[in-house]
Design a protein around this motif. Structure first.
Motif, PDB file in Angstrom:
ATOM      1  N   PHE A   1       0.826  -1.201   0.000  1.00  0.00           N
ATOM      2  CA  PHE A   1       0.000   0.000   0.000  1.00  0.00           C
ATOM      3  C   PHE A   1       0.864   1.255   0.000  1.00  0.00           C
ATOM      4  O   PHE A   1       2.081   1.201   0.187  1.00  0.00           O
ATOM      5  CB  PHE A   1      -0.922   0.014   1.227  1.00  0.00           C
ATOM      6  CG  PHE A   1      -1.952  -1.082   1.223  1.00  0.00           C
ATOM      7  CD1 PHE A   1      -3.042  -1.023   0.374  1.00  0.00           C
ATOM      8  CD2 PHE A   1      -1.815  -2.177   2.067  1.00  0.00           C
ATOM      9  CE1 PHE A   1      -3.999  -2.028   0.373  1.00  0.00           C
ATOM     10  CE2 PHE A   1      -2.768  -3.184   2.076  1.00  0.00           C
ATOM     11  CZ  PHE A   1      -3.858  -3.113   1.220  1.00  0.00           C
ATOM     12  N   GLN A   2       0.208   2.391  -0.173  1.00  0.00           N
ATOM     13  CA  GLN A   2       0.891   3.684  -0.148  1.00  0.00           C
ATOM     14  C   GLN A   2       1.635   3.860   1.179  1.00  0.00           C
ATOM     15  O   GLN A   2       2.781   4.309   1.210  1.00  0.00           O
ATOM     16  CB  GLN A   2      -0.135   4.799  -0.341  1.00  0.00           C
ATOM     17  CG  GLN A   2       0.420   6.203  -0.170  1.00  0.00           C
ATOM     18  CD  GLN A   2      -0.666   7.252  -0.307  1.00  0.00           C
ATOM     19  OE1 GLN A   2      -1.732   6.997  -0.840  1.00  0.00           O
ATOM     20  NE2 GLN A   2      -0.393   8.445   0.183  1.00  0.00           N
ATOM     21  N   HIS A   3       0.957   3.524   2.282  1.00  0.00           N
ATOM     22  CA  HIS A   3       1.589   3.568   3.592  1.00  0.00           C
ATOM     23  C   HIS A   3       1.994   2.135   3.945  1.00  0.00           C
ATOM     24  O   HIS A   3       1.154   1.242   4.027  1.00  0.00           O
ATOM     25  CB  HIS A   3       0.628   4.157   4.623  1.00  0.00           C
ATOM     26  CG  HIS A   3       0.180   5.546   4.261  1.00  0.00           C
ATOM     27  ND1 HIS A   3       1.030   6.628   4.291  1.00  0.00           N
ATOM     28  CD2 HIS A   3      -1.012   6.015   3.817  1.00  0.00           C
ATOM     29  CE1 HIS A   3       0.380   7.711   3.902  1.00  0.00           C
ATOM     30  NE2 HIS A   3      -0.859   7.373   3.610  1.00  0.00           N
TER      31      HIS A   3
ATOM     32  N   ARG B   1      15.403   0.236  12.298  1.00  0.00           N
ATOM     33  CA  ARG B   1      13.967   0.262  12.567  1.00  0.00           C
ATOM     34  C   ARG B   1      13.268   1.105  11.491  1.00  0.00           C
ATOM     35  O   ARG B   1      13.879   2.018  10.918  1.00  0.00           O
ATOM     36  CB  ARG B   1      13.692   0.850  13.942  1.00  0.00           C
ATOM     37  CG  ARG B   1      14.207  -0.007  15.099  1.00  0.00           C
ATOM     38  CD  ARG B   1      13.402  -1.265  15.280  1.00  0.00           C
ATOM     39  NE  ARG B   1      13.875  -2.091  16.364  1.00  0.00           N
ATOM     40  CZ  ARG B   1      13.410  -2.006  17.619  1.00  0.00           C
ATOM     41  NH1 ARG B   1      12.464  -1.114  17.915  1.00  0.00           N
ATOM     42  NH2 ARG B   1      13.874  -2.798  18.557  1.00  0.00           N
ATOM     43  N   PRO B   2      11.996   0.854  11.240  1.00  0.00           N
ATOM     44  CA  PRO B   2      11.277   1.592  10.187  1.00  0.00           C
ATOM     45  C   PRO B   2      11.312   3.104  10.345  1.00  0.00           C
ATOM     46  O   PRO B   2      11.366   3.830   9.346  1.00  0.00           O
ATOM     47  CB  PRO B   2       9.851   1.048  10.309  1.00  0.00           C
ATOM     48  CG  PRO B   2      10.026  -0.342  10.823  1.00  0.00           C
ATOM     49  CD  PRO B   2      11.187  -0.257  11.777  1.00  0.00           C
ATOM     50  N   ASP B   3      11.307   3.604  11.596  1.00  0.00           N
ATOM     51  CA  ASP B   3      11.263   5.061  11.773  1.00  0.00           C
ATOM     52  C   ASP B   3      12.572   5.746  11.425  1.00  0.00           C
ATOM     53  O   ASP B   3      12.647   6.979  11.419  1.00  0.00           O
ATOM     54  CB  ASP B   3      10.814   5.428  13.189  1.00  0.00           C
ATOM     55  CG  ASP B   3      11.775   4.928  14.265  1.00  0.00           C
ATOM     56  OD1 ASP B   3      12.764   4.230  13.929  1.00  0.00           O
ATOM     57  OD2 ASP B   3      11.532   5.226  15.449  1.00  0.00           O
TER      58      ASP B   3
ATOM     59  N   GLY C   1      11.432   6.085   0.488  1.00  0.00           N
ATOM     60  CA  GLY C   1      11.814   5.131  -0.547  1.00  0.00           C
ATOM     61  C   GLY C   1      12.344   3.833   0.027  1.00  0.00           C
ATOM     62  O   GLY C   1      12.060   2.749  -0.488  1.00  0.00           O
ATOM     63  N   GLU C   2      13.111   3.931   1.119  1.00  0.00           N
ATOM     64  CA  GLU C   2      13.630   2.725   1.764  1.00  0.00           C
ATOM     65  C   GLU C   2      12.499   1.894   2.347  1.00  0.00           C
ATOM     66  O   GLU C   2      12.507   0.655   2.253  1.00  0.00           O
ATOM     67  CB  GLU C   2      14.633   3.115   2.847  1.00  0.00           C
ATOM     68  CG  GLU C   2      15.942   3.662   2.288  1.00  0.00           C
ATOM     69  CD  GLU C   2      16.819   4.297   3.342  1.00  0.00           C
ATOM     70  OE1 GLU C   2      18.031   4.428   3.111  1.00  0.00           O
ATOM     71  OE2 GLU C   2      16.295   4.687   4.425  1.00  0.00           O
ATOM     72  N   ARG C   3      11.524   2.555   2.968  1.00  0.00           N
ATOM     73  CA  ARG C   3      10.383   1.812   3.523  1.00  0.00           C
ATOM     74  C   ARG C   3       9.625   1.072   2.415  1.00  0.00           C
ATOM     75  O   ARG C   3       9.182  -0.065   2.610  1.00  0.00           O
ATOM     76  CB  ARG C   3       9.453   2.758   4.281  1.00  0.00           C
ATOM     77  CG  ARG C   3       9.990   3.208   5.621  1.00  0.00           C
ATOM     78  CD  ARG C   3       8.913   3.849   6.482  1.00  0.00           C
ATOM     79  NE  ARG C   3       8.450   5.106   5.926  1.00  0.00           N
ATOM     80  CZ  ARG C   3       9.002   6.282   6.184  1.00  0.00           C
ATOM     81  NH1 ARG C   3      10.061   6.373   6.980  1.00  0.00           N
ATOM     82  NH2 ARG C   3       8.502   7.386   5.650  1.00  0.00           N
TER      83      ARG C   3
ATOM     84  N   SER D   1       2.977   7.318  -4.324  1.00  0.00           N
ATOM     85  CA  SER D   1       2.246   8.592  -4.237  1.00  0.00           C
ATOM     86  C   SER D   1       2.627   9.422  -3.021  1.00  0.00           C
ATOM     87  O   SER D   1       2.447  10.640  -3.016  1.00  0.00           O
ATOM     88  CB  SER D   1       0.735   8.335  -4.243  1.00  0.00           C
ATOM     89  OG  SER D   1       0.348   7.596  -3.108  1.00  0.00           O
ATOM     90  N   ALA D   2       3.160   8.802  -1.981  1.00  0.00           N
ATOM     91  CA  ALA D   2       3.548   9.556  -0.790  1.00  0.00           C
ATOM     92  C   ALA D   2       4.991  10.039  -0.855  1.00  0.00           C
ATOM     93  O   ALA D   2       5.471  10.684   0.078  1.00  0.00           O
ATOM     94  CB  ALA D   2       3.358   8.697   0.464  1.00  0.00           C
TER      95      ALA D   2
END
Length: 354
Positions: free
Chosen positions: A83-85, A128-130, A135-137, A160-161
């Motif tokens: 997904f976008q997020h 960690r994700p944060d 782009g890496e996520r 899109s984000a």
């Protein structure tokens, strides 16, 4: 149909109605393109089994995921969804996020390792994700989906984000996934750049219905579709790199003739897609070699379509390749343009999109 994909789905939600009937190839990238609210994401969610009220049929190859007799729940549909997020688990490292879904799927270790390598995630595994960029996520989310060995990869506006720089960073990775995944990909987007660059097959949607569907370049280059009315209307041409000079100027072979454009370093022979936007094409009655314009193409005027604001869209045939030129009504009068005329189409090299 045993070697393709069949989708016939209906969703009713308030005043919105999704009603699609599609036959898609079970290979390559199918881009679902359209404005916000056209039903693109609802269609993807219904395919994935995430729309409980979706009725109809979903078949991929010889597998039936949904029909009048049965409806597989989402966890039994072999889809990888991005997904976008990205919805990465914040308390786990990148490695932990990748292994969480991979273990549940029971996929081979080599598959996980392969996507970690292809998507350049080795330096990120302990983070960690944060601490990751957008782009890496998205690269992590792609690897997580692909490591579960899906039958079909579903991408819901994954770029899109991201800002322009991050989008440019991840597009080559999506191209690598397209080449190497070996499974069909459904890519939902409202960005012309993504559809033009990635799609093998294109579905154009509006108001919950399919406006057009077919091979991507056929749909993208149709002058009778709403795409031709967009501000970024144009055509997409298949191109092959012939050379690149020391200043980054590419010489490209296309059906319309040799074209020059600025772009990344590509080896001679590399196939590309080239976007030529209508607003970047000017017309002349004679060839002019005494200007800064590098791209001069002989063309025949096929027709003139009025647009709002005193503009006109000229449809052209450039030795068998389609072109569009967006000009003023005054230019039409001044040049006395009419269908059948021989013209020269002029395009700045810096305007072409590779």
């Amino acid at each position: 149909m045993t070697d393709g994909i069949r989708i016939a789905l209906r969703v009713a939600r308030g005043e919105f109605r999704l009603d699609v009937d599609l036959a898609l190839p079970a290979r390559g990238v199918t881009a679902v393109f359209g404005p916000s609210g056209s039903g693109k994401s609802t269609l993807l969610r219904a395919i994935a089994g995430l729309e409980p009220d979706a009725a109809g049929e979903v078949r991929i190859g010889g597998e039936v995921w949904q029909d009048a007799a049965q409806r597989l729940p989402a966890h039994r549909r072999a889809t990888g969804v991005v997904f976008q997020h990205t919805a990465l688990l914040p308390h786990l490292s990148v490695d932990g996020n990748l292994r969480y879904g991979w273990k549940r799927a029971g996929a081979p270790q080599a598959l996980l390792d392969g996507w970690i390598e292809r998507l350049a995630l080795v330096p990120l595994l302990a983070r960690r994700p944060d601490t990751l960029s957008g782009g890496e996520r998205q690269r992590v989310a792609l690897a997580r989906a692909l490591a579960c060995d899906p039958r079909w990869l579903l991408l819901d506006e994954p770029l899109s984000a991201l800002d322009g720089e991050r989008r440019a960073e991840i597009l080559p990775y999506l191209e690598a996934v397209r080449r190497e995944a070996g499974i069909p990909i459904l890519h939902v987007t409202h960005a012309m750049e993504e559809a033009a660059r990635l799609a093998d097959h294109l579905v154009l949607m509006d108001a919950g219905k399919v406006v057009a569907a077919g091979p991507a370049l056929d749909v993208l280059n149709r002058a009778d579709l709403p795409l031709a009315l967009r501000e970024d209307a144009g055509v997409v041409l298949e191109a092959r790199v012939e050379a690149r000079d020391a200043h980054g100027l590419l010489t490209l072979h296309t059906a319309a003739g040799a074209l020059h454009a600025h772009g990344p370093a590509h080896a001679p022979g590399t196939p590309l897609r080239l976007r030529v936007q209508a607003r970047d094409v000017s017309l002349a009655l004679h060839r002019h070699d005494d200007s800064s314009l590098l791209n001069l193409l002989p063309a025949t005027l096929l027709g003139l379509d009025p647009l709002p604001g005193g503009q006109v869209q000229a449809r052209l045939d450039a030795t068998g390749a389609p072109l569009l030129a967006r000009i003023s009504h005054r230019s039409v009068e001044r040049l006395e343009l009419r269908p059948g005329m021989a013209l020269w189409a002029q395009v700045k090299a810096v305007a072409l999109l590779v």
